[in-house]
Design a protein around this motif. Structure first.
Motif, mmCIF file in Angstrom:
data_model
loop_
_atom_site.group_PDB
_atom_site.id
_atom_site.type_symbol
_atom_site.label_atom_id
_atom_site.label_comp_id
_atom_site.label_asym_id
_atom_site.label_seq_id
_atom_site.Cartn_x
_atom_site.Cartn_y
_atom_site.Cartn_z
ATOM 1 N N LEU A 53 37.221 52.317 26.598
ATOM 2 C CA LEU A 53 38.078 52.284 25.411
ATOM 3 C C LEU A 53 37.831 53.454 24.463
ATOM 4 C CD1 LEU A 53 38.027 48.464 24.494
ATOM 5 C CD2 LEU A 53 39.748 49.716 25.814
ATOM 6 N N GLY A 54 36.593 53.958 24.442
ATOM 7 C CA GLY A 54 36.240 55.003 23.481
ATOM 8 C C GLY A 54 36.435 56.396 24.032
ATOM 9 N N LEU A 55 37.691 56.830 24.133
ATOM 10 C CA LEU A 55 38.012 58.164 24.652
ATOM 11 C C LEU A 55 38.165 59.157 23.498
ATOM 12 C CD1 LEU A 55 40.589 57.001 27.331
ATOM 13 C CD2 LEU A 55 38.218 57.699 27.731
ATOM 14 N N PRO A 56 37.994 60.456 23.760
ATOM 15 C CA PRO A 56 38.020 61.435 22.666
ATOM 16 C C PRO A 56 39.388 61.651 22.027
ATOM 17 C CG PRO A 56 37.804 62.539 24.793
ATOM 18 C CD PRO A 56 37.630 61.078 25.048
ATOM 19 N N ALA A 80 31.512 49.900 25.783
ATOM 20 C CA ALA A 80 30.334 49.543 24.979
ATOM 21 C C ALA A 80 30.697 48.588 23.855
ATOM 22 C CB ALA A 80 29.703 50.808 24.410
ATOM 23 N N ARG A 81 31.989 48.407 23.591
ATOM 24 C CA ARG A 81 32.414 47.481 22.542
ATOM 25 C C ARG A 81 32.200 46.048 23.027
ATOM 26 N NH1 ARG A 81 38.288 50.218 21.045
ATOM 27 N NH2 ARG A 81 37.517 52.359 20.788
ATOM 28 N N THR A 85 36.472 40.260 19.454
ATOM 29 C CA THR A 85 37.815 40.677 19.041
ATOM 30 C C THR A 85 38.305 41.858 19.870
ATOM 31 O OG1 THR A 85 36.879 42.088 17.293
ATOM 32 C CG2 THR A 85 37.517 39.848 16.685
ATOM 33 N N ASP A 86 37.404 42.760 20.241
ATOM 34 C CA ASP A 86 37.788 43.892 21.096
ATOM 35 C C ASP A 86 38.184 43.407 22.484
ATOM 36 O OD1 ASP A 86 37.320 46.059 19.243
ATOM 37 O OD2 ASP A 86 35.183 45.667 19.500
ATOM 38 N N LYS A 87 37.416 42.459 23.017
ATOM 39 C CA LYS A 87 37.729 41.909 24.336
ATOM 40 C C LYS A 87 39.079 41.208 24.313
ATOM 41 C CE LYS A 87 32.871 41.072 25.509
ATOM 42 N NZ LYS A 87 31.859 40.046 25.875
ATOM 43 N N ILE A 88 39.278 40.383 23.287
ATOM 44 C CA ILE A 88 40.521 39.619 23.192
ATOM 45 C C ILE A 88 41.714 40.555 23.055
ATOM 46 C CG2 ILE A 88 41.809 38.031 21.715
ATOM 47 C CD1 ILE A 88 39.061 36.662 21.167
ATOM 48 N N GLU A 89 41.582 41.609 22.226
ATOM 49 C CA GLU A 89 42.691 42.550 22.050
ATOM 50 C C GLU A 89 43.052 43.222 23.377
ATOM 51 O OE1 GLU A 89 44.038 46.434 19.398
ATOM 52 O OE2 GLU A 89 41.905 45.938 19.590
ATOM 53 N N ALA A 90 42.041 43.710 24.098
ATOM 54 C CA ALA A 90 42.305 44.392 25.371
ATOM 55 C C ALA A 90 42.951 43.452 26.385
ATOM 56 C CB ALA A 90 41.007 44.974 25.928
ATOM 57 N N LEU A 91 42.450 42.236 26.464
ATOM 58 C CA LEU A 91 42.995 41.274 27.425
ATOM 59 C C LEU A 91 44.396 40.827 27.028
ATOM 60 C CD1 LEU A 91 39.725 39.228 27.937
ATOM 61 C CD2 LEU A 91 40.823 40.641 29.677
ATOM 62 N N ILE A 99 34.326 44.318 31.129
ATOM 63 C CA ILE A 99 32.882 44.362 31.384
ATOM 64 C C ILE A 99 32.232 45.175 30.269
ATOM 65 C CG2 ILE A 99 31.072 45.110 32.970
ATOM 66 C CD1 ILE A 99 33.053 44.817 35.247
ATOM 67 N N THR A 100 31.138 44.669 29.732
ATOM 68 C CA THR A 100 30.450 45.344 28.632
ATOM 69 C C THR A 100 29.326 46.226 29.162
ATOM 70 O OG1 THR A 100 30.943 43.460 27.191
ATOM 71 C CG2 THR A 100 29.247 44.981 26.453
#
Length: 224
Positions: A53-56, A80-81, A85-91, A99-100
């Protein structure tokens, strides 16, 4: 040979994935930016996407949105998030799994195999679904576990059908609520948990658990 697109700007992690994929006879491409990844999704046409998720240049959630506007290619987020809330948003946006970091390569490979099997086994015209001990006739709405027919209430059946049509995929509480009650609110999650508990009780005659809980996120039907 199955093709995997790795979207990861950490070259150490990208190289680790590349070695694992070579050993397991996957073809792969690596993108370190979101814009390059979007171009490669079109040109390379991967069977599965591994997404950080953390791309430049772009947040990974933007890539999920764009891909889901025209493709159902499985997306496994490796990030790494670790906040729910990050998981739920992506899903909710359409990712198939999350996967973390730090993560196990063996776990990642297992999740990839599940996602690929789910795609290979999709039969839109089929009214019969089988997954291990579970059989569902979507036309008659008959449900059998270990060849024993079980009775489900309408809401229990709807839950089971949504899970089975997305077998192997993590479904958030919000996704499940909206699938059953379109006007559902977050405050209805306790009701969802009650229906899920009664459904699981009726599925207990299975040799192994059929539904996996992802705490504070949602549920997944295990792929057998």
């Amino acid at each position: 040979m199955k093709k995997i697109l790795i979207i990861e700007d950490d070259l150490a992690i990208g190289n680790l994935m590349k070695m694992a994929f070579e050993l397991n006879q996957f073809s792969y491409e690596l993108s370190v930016t979101g814009q390059d990844a979007l171009q490669k999704i079109l040109s390379y046409q991967p069977h599965i996407i591994i997404l950080d998720l953390g791309l430049p240049d772009l947040d990974g959630t933007e890539i999920i949105k764009k891909v889901r506007s025209w493709s159902k290619t499985p997306i496994i987020v490796v990030s790494a998030r670790d906040d729910e809330t990050d998981k739920i948003e992506a899903l909710d946006l359409g990712a198939d799994d999350y996967i973390t970091k730090p993560f196990s390569i063996d776990e990642l490979l297992a999740r990839i195999r599940v996602a690929l099997r789910r795609v290979d086994e999709i039969q839109p015209a089929s009214n019969l679904f089988t997954n291990g001990p579970l059989t569902i006739n979507f036309l008659s709405q008959d449900v059998c576990v270990n060849e024993h027919e079980i009775y489900l209430t309408p809401n229990e059946y709807l839950l089971l059908e949504v899970l089975s049509r997305n077998v192997g995929k993590v479904l958030t509480h919000n996704f499940l609520l909206k699938s059953i009650w379109q006007d559902a609110l977050d405050t209805d999650i306790p009701n969802l948990r009650v229906f899920m508990a009664t459904l699981r009780k009726k599925l207990e005659i299975a040799d192994s658990p059929l539904i996996q809980t992802h705490i504070r996120v949602g549920y997944r039907m295990i792929h057998y």
